[in-house]
Design an enzyme around this catalytic site. Structure first.
Site, short mmCIF file in Angstrom:
data_model
loop_
_atom_site.label_atom_id
_atom_site.label_comp_id
_atom_site.label_asym_id
_atom_site.label_seq_id
_atom_site.Cartn_x
_atom_site.Cartn_y
_atom_site.Cartn_z
N CYS A 33 -6.29 18.29 4.87
CA CYS A 33 -7.44 19.06 4.37
C CYS A 33 -7.79 20.19 5.34
O CYS A 33 -8.26 19.94 6.45
CB CYS A 33 -8.62 18.10 4.18
SG CYS A 33 -10.20 18.89 3.87
N CYS A 36 -11.44 20.30 6.40
CA CYS A 36 -11.70 19.17 7.32
C CYS A 36 -11.29 19.55 8.74
O CYS A 36 -12.02 19.26 9.70
CB CYS A 36 -10.93 17.92 6.88
SG CYS A 36 -11.37 17.29 5.25
#
Length: 111
Positions: A33, A36
């Site tokens: 991600c 993230c």
């Protein structure tokens, strides 16, 4: 370098989050991600800044799907703030740093 935001597993979630005294910020994330990865340094700074007041933990949703599924995490990053095992705030996506800090300070000052 010291790490202030601790990685936890599904096996630790109940003890570290649901049964914890006080506030716990959980970062639901995955290694693939991009957002993230982008917020990881900020989450680490928050963990350091609020050390001793708020526990900050990270749960890799790919390796630990149980609680992310039970809690309805549908996109990542998702941040959930728990107090005494109950969700008191939830943010999806990369948070505005000031908004997150304000939210945590407000939660600390709540009765």
């Amino acid at each position: 370098m010291a790490t202030f935001a601790r990685d936890i597993t599904d096996a630790e979630f109940e003890d570290q989050v649901l049964n914890a005294n006080g506030l716990v910020l959980v970062d639901f994330w995955a290694p693939w991600c991009g957002p993230c990865k982008a917020i990881a340094p900020f989450i680490e700074r928050v963990a350091q800044e609020f050390q001793g007041e708020i526990s900050v933990v990270k749960l890799n949703v790919d390796a630990n799907p149980r609680y992310s599924s039970q809690l309805g995490v549908r996109s990542i990053p998702t941040l959930m703030l728990f107090r005494q095992g109950a969700i008191v705030q939830e943010m999806t996506g990369a948070p505005d740093p000031k908004k997150l800090v304000d939210l945590l300070e407000e939660a600390l000052n709540a009765p």
